[in-house]
Design a protein around this motif. Structure first.
Motif, PDB file in Angstrom:
ATOM      1  N   LEU A 153       0.701  -0.999   0.365  1.00 25.93           N
ATOM      2  CA  LEU A 153       0.241   0.335   0.235  1.00 25.93           C
ATOM      3  C   LEU A 153       0.362   1.475   0.525  1.00 25.93           C
ATOM      4  CD1 LEU A 153      -2.793   0.113   0.204  1.00 25.93           C
ATOM      5  CD2 LEU A 153      -2.942   0.057   2.424  1.00 25.93           C
ATOM      6  N   PRO A 154       1.445   1.754  -1.352  1.00 16.62           N
ATOM      7  CA  PRO A 154       2.329   2.563  -0.805  1.00 16.62           C
ATOM      8  C   PRO A 154       1.726   3.952  -0.920  1.00 16.62           C
ATOM      9  CG  PRO A 154       2.864   1.378  -3.169  1.00 16.62           C
ATOM     10  CD  PRO A 154       0.842   0.912  -2.482  1.00 16.62           C
ATOM     11  N   THR A 155       2.789   4.634  -0.105  1.00 16.88           N
ATOM     12  CA  THR A 155       2.177   5.798   0.056  1.00 16.88           C
ATOM     13  C   THR A 155       1.693   6.670  -1.362  1.00 16.88           C
ATOM     14  OG1 THR A 155       3.693   6.538   1.116  1.00 16.88           O
ATOM     15  CG2 THR A 155       3.010   8.305   1.151  1.00 16.88           C
ATOM     16  N   SER A 156       0.422   7.276  -0.702  1.00 18.53           N
ATOM     17  CA  SER A 156      -0.912   7.940  -1.600  1.00 18.53           C
ATOM     18  C   SER A 156      -1.434   9.470  -0.907  1.00 18.53           C
ATOM     19  CB  SER A 156      -1.279   7.284  -2.330  1.00 18.53           C
ATOM     20  OG  SER A 156      -2.607   6.454  -1.392  1.00 18.53           O
ATOM     21  N   GLU A 157      -2.502  10.191  -1.805  1.00 21.63           N
ATOM     22  CA  GLU A 157      -2.725  11.103  -0.781  1.00 21.63           C
ATOM     23  C   GLU A 157      -3.910  10.201  -0.489  1.00 21.63           C
ATOM     24  OE1 GLU A 157      -4.297  14.199  -3.092  1.00 21.63           O
ATOM     25  OE2 GLU A 157      -2.501  14.694  -4.453  1.00 21.63           O
ATOM     26  N   GLU A 158      -4.167   9.495  -0.694  1.00 20.02           N
ATOM     27  CA  GLU A 158      -5.754   8.230  -0.462  1.00 20.02           C
ATOM     28  C   GLU A 158      -4.903   7.287   1.525  1.00 20.02           C
ATOM     29  OE1 GLU A 158      -8.397   8.474   0.255  1.00 20.02           O
ATOM     30  OE2 GLU A 158      -9.416   6.584   1.127  1.00 20.02           O
ATOM     31  N   THR A 159      -3.701   7.132   1.266  1.00 21.23           N
ATOM     32  CA  THR A 159      -3.583   6.878   2.153  1.00 21.23           C
ATOM     33  C   THR A 159      -3.092   7.464   3.974  1.00 21.23           C
ATOM     34  OG1 THR A 159      -1.116   6.708   2.119  1.00 21.23           O
ATOM     35  CG2 THR A 159      -2.906   4.663   1.220  1.00 21.23           C
ATOM     36  N   ALA A 160      -2.693   8.603   2.962  1.00 21.02           N
ATOM     37  CA  ALA A 160      -2.588   9.693   4.028  1.00 21.02           C
ATOM     38  C   ALA A 160      -3.449  10.399   4.675  1.00 21.02           C
ATOM     39  CB  ALA A 160      -1.572  10.462   3.728  1.00 21.02           C
ATOM     40  N   ARG A 161      -5.041  10.672   4.087  1.00 16.52           N
ATOM     41  CA  ARG A 161      -5.650  10.668   4.278  1.00 16.52           C
ATOM     42  C   ARG A 161      -6.909  10.164   5.414  1.00 16.52           C
ATOM     43  NH1 ARG A 161      -7.501  13.141  -0.321  1.00 16.52           N
ATOM     44  NH2 ARG A 161      -7.993  11.123  -1.184  1.00 16.52           N
ATOM     45  N   SER A 162      -6.653   8.441   4.893  1.00 15.98           N
ATOM     46  CA  SER A 162      -7.167   7.513   5.830  1.00 15.98           C
ATOM     47  C   SER A 162      -6.647   7.543   6.384  1.00 15.98           C
ATOM     48  CB  SER A 162      -7.062   6.377   5.234  1.00 15.98           C
ATOM     49  OG  SER A 162      -8.273   6.511   4.338  1.00 15.98           O
ATOM     50  N   GLY A 163      -4.992   7.991   7.195  1.00 19.75           N
ATOM     51  CA  GLY A 163      -4.472   7.837   8.033  1.00 19.75           C
ATOM     52  C   GLY A 163      -3.530   6.208   8.284  1.00 19.75           C
ATOM     53  N   LEU A 164      -3.396   6.133   7.043  1.00 22.98           N
ATOM     54  CA  LEU A 164      -2.790   4.304   7.398  1.00 22.98           C
ATOM     55  C   LEU A 164      -1.512   4.072   7.759  1.00 22.98           C
ATOM     56  CD1 LEU A 164      -5.020   2.827   4.278  1.00 22.98           C
ATOM     57  CD2 LEU A 164      -5.508   2.823   6.844  1.00 22.98           C
ATOM     58  N   HIS A 165      -0.879   5.173   8.032  1.00 28.66           N
ATOM     59  CA  HIS A 165       0.495   5.495   7.952  1.00 28.66           C
ATOM     60  C   HIS A 165       0.765   5.319   9.696  1.00 28.66           C
ATOM     61  CE1 HIS A 165       1.718   6.256   4.000  1.00 28.66           C
ATOM     62  NE2 HIS A 165       0.967   6.849   4.101  1.00 28.66           N
ATOM     63  N   HIS A 166      -0.182   5.170   9.853  1.00 34.78           N
ATOM     64  CA  HIS A 166       0.199   5.029  11.519  1.00 34.78           C
ATOM     65  C   HIS A 166       0.099   3.954  11.964  1.00 34.78           C
ATOM     66  CE1 HIS A 166      -2.223   9.162  12.103  1.00 34.78           C
ATOM     67  NE2 HIS A 166      -1.420   9.220  12.127  1.00 34.78           N
ATOM     68  N   LEU A 167       0.258   3.597  13.090  1.00 34.73           N
ATOM     69  CA  LEU A 167       0.631   2.116  14.215  1.00 34.73           C
ATOM     70  C   LEU A 167      -0.988   1.713  14.334  1.00 34.73           C
ATOM     71  CD1 LEU A 167       2.985   1.368  16.490  1.00 34.73           C
ATOM     72  CD2 LEU A 167       0.583   1.243  17.379  1.00 34.73           C
ATOM     73  N   VAL A 168      -1.351   0.299  14.345  1.00 36.03           N
ATOM     74  CA  VAL A 168      -2.817  -0.027  14.302  1.00 36.03           C
ATOM     75  C   VAL A 168      -2.394  -1.433  15.079  1.00 36.03           C
ATOM     76  CG1 VAL A 168      -3.915   1.137  12.891  1.00 36.03           C
ATOM     77  CG2 VAL A 168      -3.047  -1.464  12.595  1.00 36.03           C
ATOM     78  N   MET A 169      -2.922  -1.553  15.985  1.00 36.37           N
ATOM     79  CA  MET A 169      -2.942  -2.769  17.160  1.00 36.37           C
ATOM     80  C   MET A 169      -4.502  -3.224  17.652  1.00 36.37           C
ATOM     81  SD  MET A 169      -0.405  -2.726  20.197  1.00 36.37           S
ATOM     82  CE  MET A 169      -1.427  -1.903  21.198  1.00 36.37           C
ATOM     83  N   ASN A 170      -4.375  -4.775  17.630  1.00 37.01           N
ATOM     84  CA  ASN A 170      -4.567  -5.378  19.105  1.00 37.01           C
ATOM     85  C   ASN A 170      -5.107  -5.453  20.076  1.00 37.01           C
ATOM     86  OD1 ASN A 170      -6.838  -7.575  19.773  1.00 37.01           O
ATOM     87  ND2 ASN A 170      -7.767  -8.295  18.076  1.00 37.01           N
ATOM     88  N   GLY A 171      -4.897  -4.632  20.592  1.00 38.15           N
ATOM     89  CA  GLY A 171      -4.331  -4.997  21.844  1.00 38.15           C
ATOM     90  C   GLY A 171      -4.879  -6.011  22.830  1.00 38.15           C
ATOM     91  N   ARG A 172      -5.810  -7.059  23.638  1.00 43.59           N
ATOM     92  CA  ARG A 172      -6.368  -7.842  23.943  1.00 43.59           C
ATOM     93  C   ARG A 172      -5.372  -9.237  23.847  1.00 43.59           C
ATOM     94  NH1 ARG A 172     -12.597  -6.829  25.763  1.00 43.59           N
ATOM     95  NH2 ARG A 172     -12.168  -4.766  25.926  1.00 43.59           N
ATOM     96  N   GLU A 173      -5.237  -9.420  22.179  1.00 47.71           N
ATOM     97  CA  GLU A 173      -4.874 -10.739  21.419  1.00 47.71           C
ATOM     98  C   GLU A 173      -3.563 -10.686  21.802  1.00 47.71           C
ATOM     99  OE1 GLU A 173      -6.485 -12.735  20.739  1.00 47.71           O
ATOM    100  OE2 GLU A 173      -8.849 -12.117  21.244  1.00 47.71           O
TER     101      GLU A 173
END
Ligand code: UT7
Length: 329
Positions: free
Chosen positions: A203-223
């Protein structure tokens, strides 16, 4: 064939940003409170990099201190491994930036990425070069600036992480000192549990990925929590077994500093008394690859680890990855 040698730690250094971000500061940024963060994580404050600072800034400083402690000139270093999930750039490797800043003109340099387990993986790799007789002076750095990929609007992750670096010099040492056993594991079926979705080839960097906040860490904390206790428990037990060591011989237990509840559950599982367990997550948060070398540095500099002490290091992280390493200091 070169002779087989034992690799040991002969110098340590650390570096963290000067800016402190407390739980009370976070209360002004997201809907959270100091009591929740302390009860659920054990964290009171963390260090956050300034805008001009990056992973290499702390990696460099920690490295310089480790080399000084070992009495080694940069020109004598033969290999630099930077363990990181937040390199300065996707390429070139942060290890090359550190190599240049140090003036380590004879050193090979590469990064190693195994989530928060990166430092244990990198120690294992560095120790191999020494034990095969290939190299004598290896610098292993754990460095991360997760604040740079944190979504500062997401209270479920932004309270957890901090920035910094720790470094060790590995050199041949006389038994019984040195790295006594290593366990490394991975399970990519859990890759989605902790990731930064965009910015790579999928998922290369694009305006869309930046707008959707996909350059941040995401985590399922409980698992991740459940996985962490089980995986680190198994790895720690296996590292002791394969090193011919008993749990009661451990002088200092240094788990990855992610959450004090994970650490407490793990120590209980391994029947290790609290006074043998190193905890500094309250002051630094989860510094990812840096957490174990920073804790190791503090254990040595406060005298909790002395010459001849047995330290058991254990980590888990994105990948999923996990591992353990027994070290006679
Ligand atoms: O290096 C590896 C990195 N990852 C980890 O180590 C993460 C491992 N996991 C954990 O440490 C824990 O799962 C967390 C600390 C992330 C979360 O603790 P938890 O006890 O698993 O909490 P939870 O996610 O089950 O959330 C409990 C509640 C939720 O509210 P509701 O649904 O019960 O109403 C959350 O929305 O706490 C809420 N919550 C918060 N409240 C105040 C989540 N984050 C916060 C927050 N402040 N910062």
């Amino acid at each position: 064939m070169p002779e087989t040698r034992t690799a040991g730690v002969t110098g340590l250094g650390m570096s963290v940003p000067s800016r402190v971000l407390t739980n009370h500061d976070l209360e002004q940024m997201v809907e959270t409170n100091d009591a929740w963060i302390r009860e659920r994580t054990g964290i009171r404050e963390r260090r956050i990099a300034a805008s001009g600072e990056s992973t290499s800034s702390f990696a460099f400083e920690a490295s310089l201190r480790a080399l000084n402690a070992a009495g080694l000139e940069p020109a004598e270093v033969e290999l630099i491994i930077v363990a990181t999930a937040t390199p300065d750039m996707l390429f070139p490797a942060t290890a090359c930036l550190v190599q240049h800043q140090l003036g380590a003109k004879r050193a090979a340099a590469f990064d190693l990425e195994a989530g928060c387990s990166s430092f244990i993986y990198a120690m294992a790799v560095g120790a191999q070069f020494i034990s095969t007789g290939c190299l004598r002076n290896v610098l292993v750095v754990g460095a991360d600036t997760l604040s740079k990929i944190t979504d500062w609007r997401d209270r479920s992750t932004c309270v957890l992480f901090g920035d910094g670096a720790g470094a060790v010099v590995l050199q041949p040492v006389e038994p019984p000192r040195g790295v006594l056993s290593v366990v490394l594991r991975a399970d990519g079926s859990g890759a989605d549990l902790l990731k930064m979705p965009a910015g790579g080839s999928r998922l290369p960097t694009s305006e869309e990925t930046a707008r959707s906040g996909l350059h941040h860490l995401v985590m399922n904390g409980r698992e991740i929590f459940k996985f962490a206790v089980r995986a680190m428990g198994e790895a720690a037990a296996e590292a002791l077994r394969s090193g011919g060591l008993k749990q009661e011989e451990v002088d200092c237990f240094i788990p990855h500093q992610a959450n004090v509840r994970i650490i407490d559950a793990l120590a209980k599982r391994l029947c290790l008394p609290p006074e043998k367990v190193l905890i500094n997550v309250d002051r630094y948060g989860n510094t990812s690859s840096a957490s174990i070398p920073i804790a190791l540095y503090e254990a040595v500099s406060t005298g909790r680890i002395k010459s001849g002490s047995l330290a058991l290091l254990v980590a888990f992280g994105a990948g999923l990855t996990w591992g353990a390493l027994a070290l006679r200091y």
